[in-house]
Design a protein around this motif. Structure first.
Motif, PDB file in Angstrom:
ATOM      1  N   LEU A  40     -25.476  11.005 -36.713  1.00  0.00           N
ATOM      2  CA  LEU A  40     -24.877   9.960 -35.880  1.00  0.00           C
ATOM      3  C   LEU A  40     -25.414   9.968 -34.451  1.00  0.00           C
ATOM      4  CD1 LEU A  40     -21.121  10.117 -37.023  1.00  0.00           C
ATOM      5  CD2 LEU A  40     -22.938   8.595 -37.818  1.00  0.00           C
ATOM      6  N   HIS A  41     -26.413  10.803 -34.181  1.00  0.00           N
ATOM      7  CA  HIS A  41     -27.054  10.880 -32.861  1.00  0.00           C
ATOM      8  C   HIS A  41     -26.032  11.188 -31.771  1.00  0.00           C
ATOM      9  CE1 HIS A  41     -30.515   9.207 -34.921  1.00  0.00           C
ATOM     10  NE2 HIS A  41     -29.782   8.176 -35.314  1.00  0.00           N
ATOM     11  N   LEU A  42     -25.267  12.269 -31.992  1.00  0.00           N
ATOM     12  CA  LEU A  42     -24.210  12.646 -31.055  1.00  0.00           C
ATOM     13  C   LEU A  42     -24.642  13.840 -30.225  1.00  0.00           C
ATOM     14  CD1 LEU A  42     -21.104  12.546 -33.445  1.00  0.00           C
ATOM     15  CD2 LEU A  42     -22.026  10.685 -32.045  1.00  0.00           C
ATOM     16  N   SER A  43     -24.120  13.913 -29.017  1.00  0.00           N
ATOM     17  CA  SER A  43     -24.308  15.099 -28.189  1.00  0.00           C
ATOM     18  C   SER A  43     -23.376  16.193 -28.688  1.00  0.00           C
ATOM     19  CB  SER A  43     -23.992  14.777 -26.731  1.00  0.00           C
ATOM     20  OG  SER A  43     -22.618  14.452 -26.590  1.00  0.00           O
ATOM     21  N   ILE A 101     -11.830   6.808 -44.415  1.00  0.00           N
ATOM     22  CA  ILE A 101     -12.311   6.177 -43.182  1.00  0.00           C
ATOM     23  C   ILE A 101     -13.321   7.071 -42.481  1.00  0.00           C
ATOM     24  CG2 ILE A 101     -11.629   5.398 -40.878  1.00  0.00           C
ATOM     25  CD1 ILE A 101      -8.950   4.532 -42.101  1.00  0.00           C
ATOM     26  N   ALA A 102     -12.982   8.357 -42.323  1.00  0.00           N
ATOM     27  CA  ALA A 102     -13.870   9.288 -41.623  1.00  0.00           C
ATOM     28  C   ALA A 102     -15.140   9.565 -42.421  1.00  0.00           C
ATOM     29  CB  ALA A 102     -13.128  10.594 -41.338  1.00  0.00           C
ATOM     30  N   PRO A 138     -19.426   4.650 -39.844  1.00  0.00           N
ATOM     31  CA  PRO A 138     -20.791   4.335 -39.436  1.00  0.00           C
ATOM     32  C   PRO A 138     -21.133   4.822 -38.029  1.00  0.00           C
ATOM     33  CG  PRO A 138     -19.421   2.409 -39.169  1.00  0.00           C
ATOM     34  CD  PRO A 138     -18.539   3.479 -39.744  1.00  0.00           C
ATOM     35  N   ASN A 139     -20.078   5.209 -37.252  1.00  0.00           N
ATOM     36  CA  ASN A 139     -20.319   5.623 -35.869  1.00  0.00           C
ATOM     37  C   ASN A 139     -19.230   6.592 -35.431  1.00  0.00           C
ATOM     38  OD1 ASN A 139     -18.013   3.975 -35.096  1.00  0.00           O
ATOM     39  ND2 ASN A 139     -19.395   2.200 -35.259  1.00  0.00           N
ATOM     40  N   LEU A 188     -15.315   7.430 -36.860  1.00  0.00           N
ATOM     41  CA  LEU A 188     -15.130   8.810 -37.309  1.00  0.00           C
ATOM     42  C   LEU A 188     -13.957   9.469 -36.586  1.00  0.00           C
ATOM     43  CD1 LEU A 188     -16.021  11.344 -38.852  1.00  0.00           C
ATOM     44  CD2 LEU A 188     -17.691  11.766 -37.032  1.00  0.00           C
ATOM     45  N   LEU A 189     -13.883   9.296 -35.263  1.00  0.00           N
ATOM     46  CA  LEU A 189     -12.787   9.891 -34.504  1.00  0.00           C
ATOM     47  C   LEU A 189     -11.448   9.272 -34.882  1.00  0.00           C
ATOM     48  CD1 LEU A 189     -14.272  10.357 -30.914  1.00  0.00           C
ATOM     49  CD2 LEU A 189     -13.965  12.053 -32.724  1.00  0.00           C
ATOM     50  N   ALA A 190     -11.427   7.953 -35.135  1.00  0.00           N
ATOM     51  CA  ALA A 190     -10.187   7.313 -35.581  1.00  0.00           C
ATOM     52  C   ALA A 190      -9.714   7.925 -36.900  1.00  0.00           C
ATOM     53  CB  ALA A 190     -10.400   5.806 -35.739  1.00  0.00           C
TER      54      ALA A 190
END
Length: 477
Positions: free
Chosen positions: A53-56, A104-105, A109-110, A114-116
């Motif tokens: 997901l290209h996350l830090s 959902i998680a 797609p982003n 995912l956090l929701a």
């Protein structure tokens, strides 16, 4: 003092004859296993998740933290809902929410979606956890109750270590999304089994004196204020402790969150005392044994959570194991915990609860003391494995009497909120342990082996306090 009382089997719609009790136990234990998986399974998959997901690193840290914020914040309110609306109904709703949130998680797609999903997972876990634990105290009695608590305690320990192993296997063999989607089949099975075994209605909760008055109390202005304030206070406390573990105790956001938690907690207590039906009845804490057990469980959770997290750092940073190997290396702890509960049930069940709790804590203390010997030259076989086995045995012996003294001596009409307080103590204790035990790691200068050894000295201190609390506050044997 005796801790056994007549349970609500018949009124809960669970027949004593046949094997209906096995199905009830399987459903509750299966749900707890799923919730424990949720707490650790994503941690191993984080690197792959962040890359996909290209996350830090900071962004990825909110994937586990979002779950724990919702979970810790809602435990108290969710436990009270079980007392008011019926534990069966609330339990099934919580498991259903976990299933939906996992979908959902797992398909997110982003990061936002995912956090929701993770926040909803935490909310569902907070709803299902205390009500499932309350059902154990209500449905079972005598020897079956002790076996039920034994299996529940075993699954609690096994689930955390199994989550690390399963997360590594699923990520290695497939995709990080499976570490979230695995809850779906487990949750659906739990719902089907629980709906059948518990019967169409949870009469145990319906027959309690709360009734419509209790529901209106929660829906009224003061009731809603209590619910919102307790959720905000607990969420702020968990956030502050999680942030302290990441940024230190002097960080301004750590101090702000913890300060807000204290203020909100004081306001909550003032408001809740004026409510017609308090969200947190003082009867939950009445009795020195139960109050002492809450504190001892908080300290034990602080030790065990920090032990599992920071021992992984030693396994990977010093012994150079990968994520999957680290999970497998910790698995003997869960197996020893299983052995400890079976030893208690089969051989020392007749010994007093206080004696069992003290003996278990002493064994855990011996295991943690062994870990203080760790250094850069230690090996897994002589430095880690013996401590894992000893600690697992001790936890298996100690955890059942603590759970029983809390849940079987509390007023039955408050079984849900009592279970919520118990799990809140475990959650806050775990977060507190991670933050406090971090101090030697951030201030140490002798390498990870030496600083982790120092951290386990702090853990020994926490266990000594838990022992003193148990010896002083717990009457009888």
């Amino acid at each position: 003092m005796t801790t056994e009382r007549v349970s609500g089997d018949a009124s809960a719609g669970v027949p004593r004859a046949g094997r209906a009790w096995v199905l009830v136990l399987a459903a509750i234990v299966g749900a707890e296993f799923m919730l424990q998986l949720d707490g650790t399974i994503v941690n191993v998959a984080l690197p792959a998740l962040q890359s996909d997901l290209h996350l830090s690193v900071a962004g990825g840290s909110w994937v586990p933290n979002g779950f724990f914020l919702a979970f810790g914040g809602l435990l108290l309110f969710a436990g009270r809902l079980g007392d008011v609306l019926g534990h069966r109904r609330v339990f099934l709703s919580g498991v259903g929410l976990v299933v939906l949130a996992s979908l959902i998680a797992g398909l997110a797609p982003n990061l936002e979606v995912l956090l929701a999903g993770r926040v909803l997972q935490g909310a569902g876990a907070a709803i299902a956890g205390p009500t499932g634990l309350a059902l154990l105290a209500i449905v079972f009695e005598g020897e079956r109750q002790q076996r039920a608590f034994g299996l529940y305690s075993t699954v609690t320990g096994l689930g955390a270590s199994a989550g690390m192993v399963l997360g590594g296997v699923l990520t290695w063999a497939g995709d990080w999304r499976w570490s979230l989607l695995v809850n779906v089949p487990i949750g659906l099975i739990v719902i089907v089994v629980a709906a059948r075994a518990l019967g169409p209605r949870d009469e145990a909760a319906r027959s309690r004196p709360l009734g419509l008055r209790g529901v209106s109390g929660l829906r009224g202005v003061s009731g809603m204020r209590s619910a919102l304030l307790s959720t905000a206070a607990l969420a702020a406390a968990v956030y502050g402790l999680v942030h302290a573990a990441e940024k230190g105790w002097g960080d301004r956001w750590t101090l702000t969150a913890l300060g807000a938690a204290v203020v909100l907690a004081v306001v909550f207590l003032l408001v809740d005392r004026r409510a017609a039906e308090p969200l947190l009845p003082l009867a939950v804490f009445a009795g020195r044994e139960r109050a002492g057990a809450f504190l001892a469980l908080l300290l034990l959770a602080a030790v065990l959570t920090s032990f599992l997290v920071y021992l992984v750092q030693y396994l990977q940073g010093v012994l150079h194991l990968n994520a999957l190997q680290s999970g497998l290396a910790i698995l003997p702890f869960g197996l020893a915990l299983l052995a400890g509960t079976q030893i208690l049930i089969k051989y020392i069940a007749g010994i007093g609860l206080k004696t069992r709790a003290v003996a278990g804590l002493l064994v855990v203390l011996a295991g943690v003391a062994w870990l203080t010997r760790l250094d850069g030259g230690s090996t897994y076989a002589d430095g880690v494995l013996p401590a894992l086995v000893v600690m697992g045995l001790g936890v298996g012996v100690a955890i059942i009497p603590f759970n029983m003294i809390v849940l079987t001596t509390a007023p039955q009409e408050y079984a849900g909120v009592t279970a919520g307080v118990l799990q809140t103590a475990l959650t806050i204790g775990g977060s507190f342990g991670l933050a406090v035990m971090l101090i030697p790691l951030t201030q140490g200068s002798g390498g990870i082996g030496q600083t982790i050894s120092s951290m386990f000295l702090w853990a020994c201190g926490a266990l000594v306090i838990a022992l003193l609390v148990t010896l002083v506050l717990w009457r009888g044997e």
